[in-house]
Design a protein around this motif. Structure first.
Motif, PDB file in Angstrom:
ATOM      1  N   VAL A  87     101.133  79.329  62.490  1.00 43.14           N
ATOM      2  CA  VAL A  87     100.345  80.544  62.306  1.00 43.14           C
ATOM      3  C   VAL A  87      98.900  80.214  62.714  1.00 43.14           C
ATOM      4  O   VAL A  87      98.069  79.841  61.888  1.00 43.14           O
ATOM      5  N   GLY A  88      98.659  80.312  64.006  1.00 46.57           N
ATOM      6  CA  GLY A  88      97.387  79.838  64.558  1.00 46.57           C
ATOM      7  C   GLY A  88      97.408  78.318  64.605  1.00 46.57           C
ATOM      8  O   GLY A  88      98.257  77.666  63.969  1.00 46.57           O
ATOM      9  N   SER A  89      96.473  77.741  65.374  1.00 47.62           N
ATOM     10  CA  SER A  89      96.410  76.271  65.334  1.00 47.62           C
ATOM     11  C   SER A  89      95.869  75.813  63.984  1.00 47.62           C
ATOM     12  O   SER A  89      96.067  74.670  63.586  1.00 47.62           O
ATOM     13  N   ASP A  90      95.231  76.725  63.243  1.00 48.59           N
ATOM     14  CA  ASP A  90      94.819  76.417  61.864  1.00 48.59           C
ATOM     15  C   ASP A  90      95.991  75.851  61.066  1.00 48.59           C
ATOM     16  O   ASP A  90      95.825  74.916  60.281  1.00 48.59           O
ATOM     17  N   GLU A  91      97.168  76.453  61.249  1.00 42.59           N
ATOM     18  CA  GLU A  91      98.306  75.998  60.432  1.00 42.59           C
ATOM     19  C   GLU A  91      98.747  74.592  60.854  1.00 42.59           C
ATOM     20  O   GLU A  91      99.174  73.783  60.018  1.00 42.59           O
ATOM     21  N   GLY A 113      81.650  69.841  63.987  1.00 39.64           N
ATOM     22  CA  GLY A 113      83.068  70.132  64.264  1.00 39.64           C
ATOM     23  C   GLY A 113      83.554  71.387  63.545  1.00 39.64           C
ATOM     24  O   GLY A 113      82.881  71.923  62.650  1.00 39.64           O
ATOM     25  N   PHE A 114      84.732  71.828  63.926  1.00 35.92           N
ATOM     26  CA  PHE A 114      85.336  73.049  63.380  1.00 35.92           C
ATOM     27  C   PHE A 114      85.522  72.918  61.854  1.00 35.92           C
ATOM     28  O   PHE A 114      86.013  71.898  61.354  1.00 35.92           O
ATOM     29  N   LEU A 115      85.142  73.979  61.130  1.00 37.30           N
ATOM     30  CA  LEU A 115      85.108  73.919  59.663  1.00 37.30           C
ATOM     31  C   LEU A 115      86.475  73.703  59.020  1.00 37.30           C
ATOM     32  O   LEU A 115      86.576  73.199  57.903  1.00 37.30           O
ATOM     33  N   ASN A 160      84.254  71.356  72.291  1.00 35.98           N
ATOM     34  CA  ASN A 160      84.020  71.582  70.867  1.00 35.98           C
ATOM     35  C   ASN A 160      83.450  72.976  70.607  1.00 35.98           C
ATOM     36  O   ASN A 160      82.728  73.528  71.429  1.00 35.98           O
ATOM     37  N   ASN A 161      83.816  73.523  69.474  1.00 33.72           N
ATOM     38  CA  ASN A 161      83.224  74.756  68.945  1.00 33.72           C
ATOM     39  C   ASN A 161      82.376  74.351  67.750  1.00 33.72           C
ATOM     40  O   ASN A 161      82.902  73.654  66.876  1.00 33.72           O
ATOM     41  N   PRO A 162      81.131  74.722  67.639  1.00 29.39           N
ATOM     42  CA  PRO A 162      80.383  75.721  68.415  1.00 29.39           C
ATOM     43  C   PRO A 162      79.481  75.142  69.515  1.00 29.39           C
ATOM     44  O   PRO A 162      78.692  75.901  70.083  1.00 29.39           O
ATOM     45  N   LEU A 187      93.607  66.001  69.071  1.00 30.99           N
ATOM     46  CA  LEU A 187      92.791  66.634  70.123  1.00 30.99           C
ATOM     47  C   LEU A 187      92.966  68.130  69.996  1.00 30.99           C
ATOM     48  O   LEU A 187      94.030  68.669  70.309  1.00 30.99           O
ATOM     49  N   ASP A 188      91.937  68.787  69.519  1.00 33.57           N
ATOM     50  CA  ASP A 188      92.007  70.233  69.326  1.00 33.57           C
ATOM     51  C   ASP A 188      91.611  70.900  70.644  1.00 33.57           C
ATOM     52  O   ASP A 188      90.453  70.849  71.060  1.00 33.57           O
ATOM     53  N   GLY A 189      92.598  71.541  71.264  1.00 38.69           N
ATOM     54  CA  GLY A 189      92.362  72.158  72.572  1.00 38.69           C
ATOM     55  C   GLY A 189      92.294  73.669  72.508  1.00 38.69           C
ATOM     56  O   GLY A 189      92.762  74.363  73.415  1.00 38.69           O
ATOM     57  N   ALA A 190      91.660  74.199  71.453  1.00 32.12           N
ATOM     58  CA  ALA A 190      91.599  75.664  71.304  1.00 32.12           C
ATOM     59  C   ALA A 190      90.973  76.330  72.545  1.00 32.12           C
ATOM     60  O   ALA A 190      91.324  77.447  72.904  1.00 32.12           O
ATOM     61  N   TYR A 191      90.047  75.594  73.205  1.00 33.85           N
ATOM     62  CA  TYR A 191      89.353  76.176  74.363  1.00 33.85           C
ATOM     63  C   TYR A 191      89.739  75.495  75.678  1.00 33.85           C
ATOM     64  O   TYR A 191      89.068  75.693  76.699  1.00 33.85           O
ATOM     65  N   ALA A 192      90.808  74.698  75.647  1.00 29.21           N
ATOM     66  CA  ALA A 192      91.183  73.896  76.830  1.00 29.21           C
ATOM     67  C   ALA A 192      91.427  74.774  78.050  1.00 29.21           C
ATOM     68  O   ALA A 192      91.061  74.400  79.172  1.00 29.21           O
ATOM     69  N   ARG A 215      96.875  73.570  70.103  1.00 29.66           N
ATOM     70  CA  ARG A 215      96.495  74.630  71.054  1.00 29.66           C
ATOM     71  C   ARG A 215      96.677  75.996  70.378  1.00 29.66           C
ATOM     72  O   ARG A 215      97.343  76.105  69.347  1.00 29.66           O
ATOM     73  N   THR A 216      96.121  77.008  71.000  1.00 30.42           N
ATOM     74  CA  THR A 216      96.171  78.322  70.368  1.00 30.42           C
ATOM     75  C   THR A 216      96.383  79.458  71.364  1.00 30.42           C
ATOM     76  O   THR A 216      96.023  79.322  72.543  1.00 30.42           O
ATOM     77  N   PHE A 217      96.963  80.536  70.862  1.00 29.08           N
ATOM     78  CA  PHE A 217      97.041  81.780  71.642  1.00 29.08           C
ATOM     79  C   PHE A 217      95.900  82.728  71.264  1.00 29.08           C
ATOM     80  O   PHE A 217      95.868  83.869  71.691  1.00 29.08           O
ATOM     81  N   SER A 218      94.966  82.246  70.434  1.00 29.77           N
ATOM     82  CA  SER A 218      93.915  83.131  69.906  1.00 29.77           C
ATOM     83  C   SER A 218      92.749  83.343  70.856  1.00 29.77           C
ATOM     84  O   SER A 218      91.986  84.286  70.689  1.00 29.77           O
ATOM     85  N   LYS A 219      92.573  82.418  71.814  1.00 28.72           N
ATOM     86  CA  LYS A 219      91.347  82.475  72.608  1.00 28.72           C
ATOM     87  C   LYS A 219      91.630  83.104  73.974  1.00 28.72           C
ATOM     88  O   LYS A 219      91.584  84.306  74.108  1.00 28.72           O
ATOM     89  N   ILE A 220      91.948  82.299  75.000  1.00 27.44           N
ATOM     90  CA  ILE A 220      92.087  82.899  76.331  1.00 27.44           C
ATOM     91  C   ILE A 220      93.250  83.894  76.388  1.00 27.44           C
ATOM     92  O   ILE A 220      93.223  84.853  77.151  1.00 27.44           O
ATOM     93  N   LEU A 226      97.048  88.129  66.141  1.00 29.09           N
ATOM     94  CA  LEU A 226      98.486  87.950  65.866  1.00 29.09           C
ATOM     95  C   LEU A 226      98.796  86.606  65.222  1.00 29.09           C
ATOM     96  O   LEU A 226      99.830  86.452  64.585  1.00 29.09           O
ATOM     97  N   ARG A 227      97.924  85.611  65.399  1.00 34.03           N
ATOM     98  CA  ARG A 227      98.021  84.304  64.754  1.00 34.03           C
ATOM     99  C   ARG A 227      99.190  83.453  65.249  1.00 34.03           C
ATOM    100  O   ARG A 227     100.237  83.366  64.610  1.00 34.03           O
ATOM    101  N   ILE A 228      98.999  82.827  66.408  1.00 40.94           N
ATOM    102  CA  ILE A 228     100.004  81.892  66.927  1.00 40.94           C
ATOM    103  C   ILE A 228      99.292  80.677  67.525  1.00 40.94           C
ATOM    104  O   ILE A 228      98.374  80.824  68.340  1.00 40.94           O
TER     105      ILE A 228
HETATM  106  C1  LIG Z   1      87.894  74.405  67.654  1.00 45.33           C
HETATM  107  C2  LIG Z   1      88.856  75.381  67.045  1.00 45.33           C
HETATM  108  N1  LIG Z   1      90.039  74.941  66.637  1.00 45.33           N
HETATM  109  C3  LIG Z   1      90.940  75.755  66.085  1.00 45.33           C
HETATM  110  C4  LIG Z   1      90.678  77.091  65.901  1.00 45.33           C
HETATM  111  C5  LIG Z   1      91.708  77.901  65.195  1.00 45.33           C
HETATM  112  O1  LIG Z   1      92.206  78.904  65.929  1.00 45.33           O
HETATM  113  P1  LIG Z   1      93.533  79.674  65.535  1.00 45.33           P
HETATM  114  O2  LIG Z   1      93.924  79.313  64.142  1.00 45.33           O
HETATM  115  O3  LIG Z   1      93.203  81.102  65.705  1.00 45.33           O
HETATM  116  O4  LIG Z   1      94.553  79.152  66.500  1.00 45.33           O
HETATM  117  C6  LIG Z   1      89.447  77.612  66.299  1.00 45.33           C
HETATM  118  C7  LIG Z   1      89.112  79.025  66.057  1.00 45.33           C
HETATM  119  O5  LIG Z   1      88.042  79.486  66.178  1.00 45.33           O
HETATM  120  C8  LIG Z   1      88.519  76.731  66.889  1.00 45.33           C
HETATM  121  O6  LIG Z   1      87.320  77.169  67.275  1.00 45.33           O
END
Ligand SMILES: Cc1ncc(COP(=O)(O)O)c(C=O)c1O
Length: 361
Positions: A87-91, A113-115, A160-162, A187-192, A215-220, A226-228
Motif C-alpha cells: 500500500v504505497g512504498s510506505d508499506e 531524509g524522508f520522514l 532524495n526528497n525534499p 534504495l528508495d526510488g520513489a523518484y527514480a 518504488r512507487t506508483f504515486s509519483k510519475i 490509490l496507494r500502490i
Molecule cells: C522519498 C519517498 N519515499 C517514499 C514515499 C512514499 O510514497 P508512497 O507511499 O506514496 O509510495 C515518498 C512520498 O512522498 C517519498 O518522497
C-alpha cells in the motif's frame, strides 16, 4: 489514575506525519504544489483499468499479486518472484522495519531524509539514527561511520526528497559494500522514473545479498491517491516481507490500475520529458529572482531563501495567491520551500507570485 492500557514503548514519541496541505481557507482556485504529484494525473489506460475494476468489487483480490508483479518484472527487466507489492512504498518501508529492526537495533537515514523512515523505525521499537548530509546530499562516508553492530537498516532515497539531489551508483556500491554484515541497504526510488536512464540501482541489487529497492506508483504514474508501491530484492528478504504482508493488502482496483500503468511506458516517458523541461524552466526563473536551488533530479525543486523568516513570509504570500507549496522545517530545512513541478500554467503562476513577493514583478 494512569490507564493500564498503554501502547508499546516509544510509540507515543512518534511525531505524526503531516502531508502536504491541500486547501487554503477562503480560497477556491487552488494550485497544489505540495505533494510531488504528477500534474497530468495517471495515463488513460490506467484510468480505464480503474473503471473496469468496478465490475469486480464483490471479488476478493489476488493474494499473490502475480499479474502486477509480472507487469513490473517485464517493464523493468527483473524477476517477478522477487517483487513484493504494498500500500504505497510506505508499506514496504514499514514491512522492512517490522521484519528487520526491533528494540536495541538502529535504523539509519540521512539528515534531510524522508520522514517515514524515522516513523517506521520507531513503530518497530528500533532506534532511529539521523546521519548528516554534505551540502544537502547523501554522505556515504558519514553513513558508514555511523554504522555499528546494531545497525539493521540504512535508508537512502535516490534522488532524495525534499533535496532533489542524488548520488552515483559507484557511491551506492561503496555504501553497500561497506555496511556491517547484518545490515540491509534500502534504495528508495520513489523518484527514480524522473531520472532519464536510471533504473533505481538494479545492477547493485542483482550483485548483492544486502540491497533492497522500493518504488512507487504515486509519483510519475500519477496514482498517489490509490496507494500502490513495490519492493525488489534478494529472494530471502522478499520472502520475509511476504510473511508479514496482509494477504489482501491490495485491492483488485489497485492491482489492475497499477498493472495498466506499468505497461504504459510511453506515458511515463512523456511525463518524464515534460517534467524535465519545466523543472529547468522553474529553477532558472527562481534563480533569476535570487532564489537558488540544487540541481534537482525529481519532480520538485527545493528553493532556498535567505532565512526561515523569508521562506515563511513567501509561503504566506503564495497561500494568499492560492498556491500551496511545502514548508520543510520538519526536514531540517526551515529556510527552504519545496515546490512541485506542476503543469506549465502552475509553474508560471508560482514564479509570478514569487516575483511579486520579491518586488520584482
Ligand atoms: C522519498 C519517498 N519515499 C517514499 C514515499 C512514499 O510514497 P508512497 O507511499 O506514496 O509510495 C515518498 C512520498 O512522498 C517519498 O518522497
Amino acid at each position: 489514575m494512569t490507564s493500564q492500557i498503554q501502547p508499546q514503548p516509544g510509540i507515543m514519541d512518534i511525531a505524526l506525519y503531516e502531508g502536504g496541505a491541500a486547501t487554503v481557507a477562503g480560497k477556491s482556485n487552488i494550485t497544489k504544489l505540495s505533494s510531488n504529484e504528477n500534474p497530468a494525473g495517471p495515463s488513460d489506460k490506467a484510468k480505464e483499468a480503474f473503471a473496469r475494476s468496478a465490475h469486480q468489487l464483490h471479488r476478493y483480490p489476488s493474494t499473490d499479486h502475480a499479474a502486477l508483479r509480472l507487469a513490473i518484472g517485464q517493464t523493468h527487466g527483473l524477476e517477478p518472484e522477487r517483487v513484493v507489492c504494498g500500500v504505497g512504498s510506505d508499506e514496504i518501508i514499514h514491512f522492512l522495519c517490522q521484519a528487520y529492526a526491533g528494540p536495541g537495533d538502529e535504523v539509519l537515514f540521512t539528515e534531510h531524509g524522508f520522514l517515514m523512515y524515522r516513523i517506521s523505525a520507531m513503530a518497530a521499537g528500533a532506534t532511529p539514527v539521523e546521519v548528516v548530509e554534505r551540502e544537502r546530499t547523501t554522505d556515504v562516508a558519514a553513513l558508514l561511520a555511523a554504522c555499528t553492530d546494531r545497525t539493521k537498516l540504512v535508508f537512502i532515497a535516490n534522488p532524495n526528497n525534499p533535496t532533489g539531489t542524488m548520488i552515483s551508483e559507484a557511491e551506492i556500491a561503496q555504501l553497500a559494500d561497506g555496511l556491517p554484515p547484518q545490515a540491509i541497504l534500502v534504495l528508495d526510488g520513489a523518484y527514480a522514473e524522473y531520472v532519464d536512464g536510471y533504473d533505481g540501482g538494479l545492477a547493485l541489487i542483482e550483485a548483492r545479498e544486502n540491497v533492497v529497492m522500493t518504488r512507487t506508483f504515486s509519483k510519475i504514474y500519477g496514482l498517489g491517491g490509490l496507494r500502490i508501491g513495490w519492493g525488489y530484492g534478494p529472494k530471502a528478504i522478499i520472502d520475509v516481507l511476504n510473511r508479514i504482508r496482509g494477504p489482501f493488502n491490495l485491492s483488485n482496483t489497485q492491482l489492475e490500475t497499477a498493472e495498466a500503468a506499468a505497461r504504459d511506458q510511453d506515458y511515463v516517458a512523456r511525463c518524464r520529458a515534460e517534467n524535465a523541461r519545466l523543472r529547468v524552466w522553474l529553477a532558472e526563473a527562481l534563480a533569476t529572482l535570487g532564489i537558488p536551488s540544487d540541481t534537482s533530479l525529481g519532480n520538485f525543486i527545493l528553493a532556498r531563501f535567505a532565512s526561515s523568516e523569508e521562506a515563511e513570509a513567501c509561503d504566506m504570500h503564495l497561500r494568499g495567491e492560492g498556491l500551496i507549496v511545502r514548508r520543510v522545517a520538519s526536514y531540517k530545512l526551515p529556510h527552504c520551500l519545496r515546490i512541485t513541478v506542476g503543469d506549465e500554467s502552475a509553474c508560471r503562476r508560482v514564479v509570478h507570485a514569487i516575483a511579486q513577493f520579491k518586488g520584482k514583478d
